[in-house]
Structures are given as C-alpha cells and as structure tokens.
Design an enzyme around this catalytic site. Structure first.
Site, PDB file in Angstrom:
ATOM      1  N   HIS A  63       0.835  -1.201   0.000  1.00  0.00           N
ATOM      2  CA  HIS A  63       0.000   0.000   0.000  1.00  0.00           C
ATOM      3  C   HIS A  63       0.876   1.261   0.000  1.00  0.00           C
ATOM      4  CE1 HIS A  63      -3.803   2.070   0.537  1.00  0.00           C
ATOM      5  NE2 HIS A  63      -3.184   2.872   1.394  1.00  0.00           N
ATOM      6  N   GLU A  88       2.314   1.766  -3.416  1.00  0.00           N
ATOM      7  CA  GLU A  88       1.272   2.244  -4.326  1.00  0.00           C
ATOM      8  C   GLU A  88       1.190   3.772  -4.265  1.00  0.00           C
ATOM      9  OE1 GLU A  88      -3.583   2.155  -4.532  1.00  0.00           O
ATOM     10  OE2 GLU A  88      -2.556   0.472  -3.591  1.00  0.00           O
ATOM     11  N   HIS A  89       1.241   4.330  -3.069  1.00  0.00           N
ATOM     12  CA  HIS A  89       1.196   5.789  -2.926  1.00  0.00           C
ATOM     13  C   HIS A  89       2.468   6.441  -3.453  1.00  0.00           C
ATOM     14  CE1 HIS A  89      -2.568   6.437  -0.760  1.00  0.00           C
ATOM     15  NE2 HIS A  89      -2.354   5.231  -0.278  1.00  0.00           N
TER      16      HIS A  89
END
Length: 120
Positions: free
Chosen positions: A55, A58-59
């Site tokens: 996650h 992803e950012h």
C-alpha cells in the site's frame, strides 16, 4: 470468452511480448474511454516484518516517474482532463483505472504505463 448476443462491442484478448495480458474492448457508441492496469501483487505479498509495504509503494508511485518527474503532475492532469480515477487495493491485486475523454486517453495511459516500470 463468453459474450452476450446483445453486446455489440468488439473484444480482442492478447498477450504482449513481456507477458502482459491485455483485453481490448471497442465500443463505437461510447463517449468516454477507459484503461485499467492491475498488478498481480498486493498486501498478501508483504514481508511479515513490513506489513503495509504494498500500500505504501502504491502511494509512492504518484510522487513522480522518470518520464513525469514533477510532483503533482499526474494529479493535476487527472483533475483537469480525466473524468475519474479509481485506485483499488484488494488483498492480492492493486489496480489503477482511468476514465477519460478519447482526446486525453493517450496521455492518461502514458502516465499509467510508467508508474510501475520507472518510478522515481
């Protein structure tokens, strides 16, 4: 592929030389275009001592790429030119989906394509 007899769209499935699987759908009646990219790795693949890594990464993709190094360039493009963006994070497959006018889809796909191969 099973297609409804009521579906007038054209479909083409292919595998690129780099083994990326692609489904092309053509709809002459559509007023907008779309592109989606799913990566077959997600938080189920996080190391046990680094939960949340997928996650987080992803950012990080949105902070810039070699082709588009300016921070915020993608967000600016999205807010000015693209109708919608969806970021999905399911346990095994994060996905980025774009909906755009046909005029802006080429650049939208260009942003989307470099996220995973040339992040800064």
């Amino acid at each position: 592929m099973h297609i409804s007899p009521n579906d007038n769209r054209s479909y083409r499935y292919l595998t690129l030389n780099n083994e990326l699987r692609v489904l092309l759908i053509q709809d002459e009646q559509a007023q907008k275009s779309a592109a989606a990219l799913a990566v077959n790795v997600g938080h189920f693949d996080d190391p046990s001592d680094r939960e949340g890594l997928a996650h987080y990464l992803e950012h990080m993709l949105f902070l810039g790429t070699e082709k588009y190094p300016k921070v915020g360039e993608f967000q600016s493009f999205i807010s000015n030119m693209v109708a919608a963006i969806t970021l999905g994070q399911v346990p095994s497959t994060p996905a980025i989906s774009l909906i755009s006018t046909r005029m802006h889809l080429k650049k939208a796909r260009s942003f989307q394509s470099v996220f995973h191969c040339a992040p800064i």
